[in-house]
Enzyme design. Structure first.
Site, mmCIF file in Angstrom:
data_model
loop_
_atom_site.group_PDB
_atom_site.id
_atom_site.type_symbol
_atom_site.label_atom_id
_atom_site.label_comp_id
_atom_site.label_asym_id
_atom_site.label_seq_id
_atom_site.Cartn_x
_atom_site.Cartn_y
_atom_site.Cartn_z
ATOM 1 N N GLN A 131 42.011 -20.538 -3.584
ATOM 2 C CA GLN A 131 40.954 -20.136 -2.657
ATOM 3 C C GLN A 131 41.153 -20.789 -1.286
ATOM 4 O OE1 GLN A 131 37.204 -21.993 -3.497
ATOM 5 N NE2 GLN A 131 36.007 -20.288 -2.684
ATOM 6 N N GLY A 132 41.434 -19.995 -0.274
ATOM 7 C CA GLY A 132 41.634 -20.535 1.069
ATOM 8 C C GLY A 132 40.396 -20.351 1.929
ATOM 9 N N SER A 134 37.981 -23.548 2.905
ATOM 10 C CA SER A 134 37.694 -24.726 3.731
ATOM 11 C C SER A 134 38.837 -25.058 4.686
ATOM 12 C CB SER A 134 37.460 -25.952 2.835
ATOM 13 O OG SER A 134 36.476 -25.688 1.889
ATOM 14 N N SER A 166 42.315 -26.002 -3.989
ATOM 15 C CA SER A 166 42.607 -26.416 -5.367
ATOM 16 C C SER A 166 43.836 -25.694 -5.910
ATOM 17 C CB SER A 166 41.417 -26.116 -6.283
ATOM 18 O OG SER A 166 40.316 -26.893 -5.897
ATOM 19 N N GLU A 249 31.337 -18.265 -7.594
ATOM 20 C CA GLU A 249 31.915 -19.610 -7.713
ATOM 21 C C GLU A 249 30.816 -20.609 -8.099
ATOM 22 O OE1 GLU A 249 33.631 -21.266 -4.127
ATOM 23 O OE2 GLU A 249 34.445 -22.973 -5.224
ATOM 24 N N GLU A 378 23.512 -30.829 -1.047
ATOM 25 C CA GLU A 378 22.561 -30.754 0.077
ATOM 26 C C GLU A 378 22.478 -29.313 0.591
ATOM 27 O OE1 GLU A 378 24.999 -32.992 -0.156
ATOM 28 O OE2 GLU A 378 23.870 -34.842 -0.440
#
Ligand code: FAD
Length: 394
Positions: A131-132, A134, A166, A249, A378
């Protein structure tokens, strides 16, 4: 009801005949997870056989349509399958970002050609995805991402950097958010691309963690050419696809505890601290904590099933995945804390075979990341407060 009973009996008989005994043992560590992919090395013949048999039946993705490699099961049938697998202690035959994240997004937003190309290979565990999303300056504020894709006629030219990707060094393909219009408002100039990690210009650098593992990477793109057919959804509207994928996710991370049979905390505690004359865990405080945890876990599982039903019929609040992600992450952290309490000093052993290579300590440290990955706690609480509770912005 009778139909469901017949189906349950069939499922049980099939699992009994086809799930190898080794695949009914509790997972010992993360290494027992089967991720699939071009470079996957099976831990055992039993692991390979179990994947092949389940994939053949479409039960690695029981609710996906049959034409895309799925089992074509209804939600109730898939629930029965899950229940029977849990009752028999069957491990998950395949875990993958393709199943949890990309697959659902492709089913909703992919073209027919993209579905036929990618979904069956995900279902059979042939291609491993990463997964690209961040970037160094785009985590919680994901829409600030700067990796750009320029239109070069028949392809996009991708340049930029991702971080915390990851298993990027083990993945075959990436689903990636890129900026295709730098003049537009930040949420509106983003597109959703798929490309092969072996494309020229893609490189990865693993990052080490406190647990001793290195499950994620920095990922770099230098003039990577991506065919236009690999754009999912509309140009500049990738944020819609990205958000939908995130709900899957988050639900997956929330349901982390259901990924395969793990040793129950109570069993570990009974072995470690002993039992009283009634056969209960001897330490009454630990016993009460385990009992409270198990009640909350059962309630959470029921909430997951209910939300899944509501999602299927389009009645769930879209922010429900944030609620499940938040609570599931906390619950998994609690389970790991309890496991460490149950094991006492033995739980801290790192390398000894007695501690199965520090499985408990490593899992405890790994669980700390649950409240960061897929969006921090958060951020989930912000979403719940705004979208479910209707509270005003801070
Ligand atoms: C184990 C793991 C695996 C991951 N795998 C992937 C992956 O495969 N692909 C990928 O793209 N990313 C991945 N990530 C990255 C993950 O999505 C980000 O770490 C996460 O979104 C947080 O972003 P950040 O690290 O930049 O923290 P920041 O956004 O910089 O946040 C720092 C702190 O500020 C707080 N904060 C930020 N904004 C707000 C706000 N508005 N209100 C209140 N608090 C706020 C956060 O809660 C946090 O405590 C992974 C992360 C982990 C830990």
């Amino acid at each position: 009801m009778i139909v469901a009973d017949t189906f349950r009996a069939e499922v049980r008989a099939w699992l009994e005949a086809n799930c190898p005994p080794e695949m009914r043992q509790p997972m010992r560590s993360e290494a027992d997870t089967c991720w699939g992919g071009r470079r996957w090395k099976f831990q055992s013949d039993a692991q390979r056989l179990w994947l092949e048999r389940m994939a053949e039946r479409g039960w690695t993705v029981p609710e996906w349509p049959r034409e895309y490699g799925g089992g074509g099961l209804s939600r109730d049938e898939a629930r029965i399958l899950r229940e029977e697998m849990r009752a028999m202690g069957c491990r998950s035959p395949l875990d993958s970002f393709g199943i949890w994240m990309l697959g659902p997004a492709l089913l909703k937003y992919g073209s027919e050609e993209q579905k036929l190309e990618h979904l069956p290979r995900i279902a059979r565990g042939e291609i491993r995805w990463c997964q690209g999303y961040s970037e160094p300056n785009a985590g919680s504020d994901l829409a600030s991402l700067q990796t750009r894709a320029e239109d070069r006629g028949d392809h996009f030219l991708v340049n930029g950097q991702k971080v915390w990707t990851s298993y990027a060094d083990k993945a075959d393909w990436i689903f990636c958010l890129v900026r295709t219009d730098s003049g537009a408002k930040k949420h509106t100039g983003i597109s959703f691309l798929l490309f092969d990690m072996e494309s020229p210009g893609v490189s990865t650098r693993p990052i080490s963690l406190i647990s001793g593992a290195s499950p994620f990477c920095e990922t770099f793109f230098d003039d990577v050419q991506v065919p236009k057919k690999n754009l999912v959804g509309e140009l500049n509207e990738g944020w819609t696809v990205a958000k939908y994928l995130l709900t899957h996710e988050r639900t997956m991370i929330g349901g982390m505890m259901d990924r395969g049979p793990a040793l129950a905390v109570g069993q570990v505690a009974a072995r470690s601290v002993g039992v009283d004359e009634l056969g209960r865990v001897a330490d009454p405080i630990l016993r009460a904590q385990i009992a409270a945890f198990e009640v909350d876990e059962a309630a959470f599982r029921a909430a997951m099933e209910r939300t899944g039903d509501l999602m299927k019929t389009g009645q769930a609040n879209p922010a429900a995945s944030s609620m499940l992600k938040y609570y599931g992450s906390e619950l998994n952290k609690r389970r790991n804390e309890l496991m460490m309490s149950a094991l006492g000093a033995d739980g801290l052993e790192w390398e000894s075979p007695r501690s199965r290579e520090g499985a408990a300590a490593r899992s405890w440290l790994r669980s700390k990341a649950n409240s960061i990955e897929g969006g921090t706690s958060e951020v989930q609480l912000n979403i719940v407060s705004k979208r479910i509770l209707g509270l005003p912005d801070a």
